[in-house]
Design an enzyme around this catalytic site. Structure first.
Site, PDB file in Angstrom:
ATOM      1  N   TYR A  87      12.274  -1.333   0.038  1.00 60.14           N
ATOM      2  CA  TYR A  87      10.987  -1.025  -0.580  1.00 60.14           C
ATOM      3  C   TYR A  87      11.194   0.129  -1.563  1.00 60.14           C
ATOM      4  O   TYR A  87      12.092   0.093  -2.383  1.00 60.14           O
ATOM      5  CB  TYR A  87       9.961  -0.729   0.536  1.00 60.14           C
ATOM      6  N   LYS A 160       6.176  -5.435   0.193  1.00 59.49           N
ATOM      7  CA  LYS A 160       5.062  -5.007   1.047  1.00 59.49           C
ATOM      8  C   LYS A 160       5.035  -5.825   2.331  1.00 59.49           C
ATOM      9  O   LYS A 160       4.814  -5.291   3.425  1.00 59.49           O
ATOM     10  CB  LYS A 160       3.732  -5.178   0.311  1.00 59.49           C
TER      11      LYS A 160
END
Length: 535
Positions: A87, A160
């Site tokens: 991420y 996400k």
């Protein structure tokens, strides 16, 4: 062979001899039957051999593309190490190079503003019969601090959802990343022959909103029990879309609400440490876009809950954007900004309040939060000016990736003699200063949105409202140890799975208490829904 190409079902070398015979895989794999742990050890060794973090991410994506169970088992064992790789901040490099390094669509749905007749079909094809409960959708106009990245931004939706599963335990077979391709204003992409998205300027207005409406309608028809998570939309559209749908369907905008929750949780954690009241604070938000306004709204609601009138609560907020302090006559105000503007008559030198330093000198904030994507703007002189007027200045430079942060945690501690209560938007290691080890909280939405979303889905909530979000912030802010020297204002990423479950239960219980849930036992609902990576 189809099962070896299905990342939700594939076990690779872990298929037993009996399974290989039953599934027609005899001879299609090496003879050794590995355990999941043996596969994980092997994969981690390869991960460590990569020369940089982008290569590490590409390697992990190869595992993700072929075997979801192995990917999440491995990530669960190394969550602190893997979070910045899968991420933020490494995902920024991946987004910039998405079209160049594209290999697989990662079960995402790609919806084009130029082909709105096939929106429902696109979603159905990408879902491929799976029971979708969670959708992360982006139009990629406001990616991280990077701006408009067109179809490349689908990587943020994939990332996400990785965090949702790793942190909270949503079944990876029940999630769907979606790209709304409205074009792009990024000239670099438009001129790149390898760019994979619509090669025209970004579409706004009626045609754009018709696409969004058709998309939402298709989601409600195909996946009626799903949470729709909006991600990285531009400031002209994000709040408009949220306001249109938040009272009608189960939806969430991470940039507005997630950033607000994590900032409120951080401030509550800071208050636990400083022993001060949140109603006594003066808040300055630097960067009054989607995130900055979302933060101000969440903090404002908390002040009202604590007993202040709306009029009194508004007096505690100062929003600073590229024009300087926002006044009632500032040109180009968004609807969200208008709620927090100041009157020029409040200041003798209103015309001079065109930069951050001038505003800090004029209003003496006790809490300063940066979402500006302007690197280094929390300067030594600004921070020292702030610290001269408050015992424990609360300073959150939240812009990311790393190169866009308003300040470094180490500098903030040095400039305030260790008095600052700091949270950053990117991971920061412990800092030694004057014999004290300071833990730096990461005010990353990843600490909160997985538990919030999972709790709402598990409760089968009708909507995700402000009360549920506030309860999540209090749950997170209450985890810190306020009496430990150098304590962080937010809990560490190493406990992400543990406190995501806590947040999920709190959100589910809030939905039940408000009569918005279709379950009666929050803990059971969360436990029953939780997926674990095992064969």
């Amino acid at each position: 062979m189809n099962i070896l190409n299905n990342p939700f079902l594939n076990k690779g070398t872990a298929f037993t001899t009996q399974e290989r015979e039953k599934l027609g895989l005899t001879g299609a794999l090496p003879a050794k039957v590995q355990t999941l742990q043996e596969q994980a050890d092997q994969a981690y060794g390869q991960f460590k051999s990569k020369s940089n973090q982008l290569e590490q991410r590409q390697f992990l994506m190869t595992i993700f593309n072929t075997n979801r169970t192995l990917f999440y088992y491995l990530m669960g064992q190394h969550i602190v190490e893997f979070m910045p790789v899968v991420y933020d901040p490494v995902i920024a490099e991946s987004i910039e190079q998405y079209s160049e390094i594209f290999t697989r669509p990662q079960e995402a749905a790609f919806i084009s503003v130029d082909d709105q007749d096939h929106i429902e079909e696109s979603l159905k094809n990408a879902a491929d019969g799976r029971d979708i409960r969670l959708i992360v959708v982006t139009d990629a106009e406001g990616i991280l601090g990077m701006g408009d990245w067109g179809v490349n931004g689908v990587d943020i939706a994939v990332g996400k959802l990785m965090v949702y599963t790793a942190a909270a335990g949503i079944d990876p077979a029940q999630v769907l990343p979606v790209s709304l391709d409205a074009g792009t204003n990024n000239e670099k992409l438009l001129n790149d022959p390898l760019y994979l998205g619509n090669r025209h300027e970004r579409i706004y207005g009626e045609k754009y909103h018709t696409m969004v409406d058709k998309f939402v309608a298709a989601v409600e028809k195909l996946f009626p029990e799903s949470l729709l998570h909006f991600e990285d939309f531009g400031r002209s559209n994000a709040a408009v879309i949220l306001e249109k749908y938040q009272d009608k369907i189960l939806t969430f905008n991470d940039d507005i609400q997630g950033t607000g929750i994590i900032s409120l949780a951080g401030v509550l954690g800071a208050m636990n440490i400083s022993k001060e009241k949140i109603t006594d604070q003066i808040f300055l938000t630097f960067g009054a876009g989607t995130a900055g306004v979302g933060i101000a709204n969440m903090l404002f609601d908390e002040l009202v809950r604590e007993g202040l009138s709306e009029e009194e609560a508004k007096k505690h907020f100062y929003l600073v954007d590229k024009q300087g302090l926002l006044f009632e006559d500032t040109e180009g105000l968004t609807p969200g900004q208008k709620d927090f503007v100041r009157q020029r008559s409040e200041f003798e030198n209103a015309d001079e309040l065109t930069n951050l330093e001038a505003v800090v000198k004029a209003v003496h904030p006790t809490v300063m939060i940066g979402t500006s994507t302007q690197p280094g703007t929390f300067t030594e002189s600004i921070v020292k000016e702030m610290a001269a007027h408050t015992k424990r200045p609360v300073i959150f430079p939240l812009s990311n990736p790393t190169r866009l942060a308003e300040a470094k945690a180490e500098d903030l501690l040095k400039w305030t003699d260790g008095r600052a209560l700091v949270a950053t938007g990117i991971p920061a290691g412990d800092i030694e200063y004057n014999g004290v080890t300071y833990n730096i909280g990461q005010a990353n939405n990843a600490l909160v949105y997985p538990g919030v979303g999972f709790g709402a889905i598990a409760a089968k909530a009708k909507v995700l409202n402000e009360k549920m979000l506030a309860d999540a912030a209090h749950a997170l802010g209450g985890i810190v140890d306020p009496d430990q020297p150098g304590a962080a204002v937010l809990p560490p990423v190493s406990k992400l799975q543990e406190f995501s479950e806590t947040v999920a239960q709190v959100v589910a219980q809030s939905a039940i208490d408000q009569g918005l849930a279709q379950v009666t036992d929050a803990k059971k609902a969360v436990a029953d829904m939780k997926w674990e990576p095992k064969y």
